[in-house]
Design a protein around this motif. Structure first.
Motif, short mmCIF file in Angstrom:
data_model
loop_
_atom_site.label_atom_id
_atom_site.label_comp_id
_atom_site.label_asym_id
_atom_site.label_seq_id
_atom_site.Cartn_x
_atom_site.Cartn_y
_atom_site.Cartn_z
N TYR A 38 7.07 4.12 -0.55
CA TYR A 38 6.84 3.17 0.55
C TYR A 38 8.18 2.64 1.09
CZ TYR A 38 5.99 -1.45 2.58
OH TYR A 38 6.01 -2.56 3.39
N LEU A 77 10.22 5.44 2.98
CA LEU A 77 9.71 5.72 4.33
C LEU A 77 9.91 4.52 5.25
CD1 LEU A 77 6.42 7.62 3.40
CD2 LEU A 77 8.57 8.59 4.25
N LEU A 115 4.61 11.95 10.77
CA LEU A 115 5.15 12.12 9.43
C LEU A 115 4.62 13.41 8.83
CD1 LEU A 115 5.77 9.07 9.86
CD2 LEU A 115 5.20 8.73 7.45
N GLU A 156 0.34 14.70 3.73
CA GLU A 156 0.33 14.27 2.33
C GLU A 156 0.76 15.37 1.38
OE1 GLU A 156 -3.41 12.58 1.34
OE2 GLU A 156 -3.28 10.95 2.79
N ARG A 185 -0.75 8.87 -0.68
CA ARG A 185 -1.75 8.21 0.17
C ARG A 185 -1.63 6.69 0.07
NH1 ARG A 185 -6.07 10.42 -1.90
NH2 ARG A 185 -5.72 12.29 -0.62
N LEU A 245 1.37 5.53 2.10
CA LEU A 245 1.09 5.57 3.53
C LEU A 245 0.12 4.47 3.94
CD1 LEU A 245 0.75 9.44 4.09
CD2 LEU A 245 2.72 7.96 4.62
N ASP A 246 -0.83 4.17 3.07
CA ASP A 246 -1.75 3.07 3.35
C ASP A 246 -1.00 1.75 3.44
OD1 ASP A 246 -3.94 4.74 3.44
OD2 ASP A 246 -4.59 4.33 1.37
N LEU A 248 2.15 1.37 4.39
CA LEU A 248 2.87 1.37 5.66
C LEU A 248 1.93 1.04 6.81
CD1 LEU A 248 5.06 4.57 5.15
CD2 LEU A 248 5.87 2.20 5.12
N VAL A 262 3.03 2.36 10.54
CA VAL A 262 2.50 3.67 10.94
C VAL A 262 1.04 3.50 11.35
CG1 VAL A 262 4.02 4.90 9.32
CG2 VAL A 262 1.68 4.30 8.61
N ARG A 310 -2.52 5.74 11.13
CA ARG A 310 -3.15 6.89 10.49
C ARG A 310 -4.37 7.30 11.29
NH1 ARG A 310 -3.24 7.39 4.32
NH2 ARG A 310 -2.54 9.44 5.03
N THR A 365 -0.36 11.06 10.42
CA THR A 365 0.21 9.72 10.35
C THR A 365 1.41 9.65 11.28
OG1 THR A 365 -0.50 9.48 8.04
CG2 THR A 365 1.22 7.98 8.82
#
Length: 280
Positions: A13, A16, A31, A34, A49, A52-53, A55, A61, A63, A69
């Protein structure tokens, strides 16, 4: 989520997030998927995942199921900017440009370090308060203040919830003559994380300021924590001196028009500016 997986998620996290904030990943850029991120960083898809969640939760970001993403556009809302070179002139202005939520108001015997910095007599009490300051409904500062009781009794809890502290101090007859200020970095603890809406352990700007009157007596001790994504310091410098004595000196003129809201200041030796903020 166990501690190891949580740590891996947080590292990805942060990696990124840094790339997004630095511009290495531009707004609108897609991006890697995954599977690609998992392979590149030696992580499971579940860990990727979750990162990314995180972010997405922070608005960095977007999604889109079945599409990917994408880096979000930066928010249009400006940050709070405080002029450290001319702090007293702008503290009240910052207070009026933002709003505050008063979390606590009481009279206490302060910690020994605070008592010493305010030059209090043994056992002397202070008016202690905790406040969160908001800019456009987003919290950006968590403020802990101690004011000697002899001054604190001149304003009420309702006053502090609605007016800048510096304004209340001046109303009581206090003349703020100078201040000693230190700025560093720290990590969000449980209380500050909850108040500022950030994750536990998130980086924060830490500011400690002791305000003194014309006789050198302490009139306010401030311990402030700021979200770096919502608060920024700006400093304007000019070259001064001659020959080997040439050096950079903070300017003392009017704030730059680029500043959105002039907030907390610092000791005369410091001259930055900070993002949204009003009272401190």
């Amino acid at each position: 989520m166990d501690a190891v997986e949580s740590s891996k998620t947080h590292r990805l996290y942060l990696l990124l997030k840094e790339r997004i904030l630095s511009g290495a990943l531009a707004p609108g850029e897609r991006l890697p998927g995954e599977p690609s991120l998992a392979a590149a960083h030696g992580l499971s898809r579940v860990t990727v995942r979750r990162a990314l969640d995180g972010l997405a939760r922070d608005g960095l970001v977007t999604r889109l199921p079945g599409t990917g993403t994408f880096v979000s556009e930066p928010p249009g809302r400006p940050k709070v900017v405080a002029d450290l070179a001319n702090m007293f002139a702008h503290l009240v202005a910052m207070g009026r440009a933002t709003k505050v939520k008063l979390l606590s108001f009481s009279y206490v015997v302060p910690p020994p370090a605070v008592a010493a910095q305010l030059h209090l007599a043994p056992g002397e009490r202070t008016q202690a308060s905790l406040r969160v300051r908001y800019y456009e409904d987003v919290p950006f500062s968590y403020l802990s203040t101690h004011v000697p009781e002899r001054i604190g009794v001149t304003y009420s809890e309702a006053d502090l919830a609605n007016r800048p502290l510096l304004e209340l101090l001046e109303r009581s007859g206090v003349v703020a003559a100078r201040a000693e200020q230190t700025i560093s970095a720290t990590l969000a603890g449980p209380e500050s994380a909850a108040a500022l809406g950030v994750e536990l352990g998130s980086p924060l700007i830490s500011l400690t300021r002791i305000v003194l009157d014309q006789e050198g007596r302490g009139v306010e001790h401030l311990s402030a924590l700021y979200r770096p994504d919502q608060h920024a310091f700006h400093m304007e410098l000019v070259r001064a001196g001659d020959g080997l004595d040439r050096h950079w000196r903070p300017t003392t003129g009017a704030p730059s028009p680029a500043a959105n809201v002039n907030a907390t200041g610092s000791a005369p030796a410091q001259r930055p500016k900070v993002r949204p903020g009003r009272k401190t």
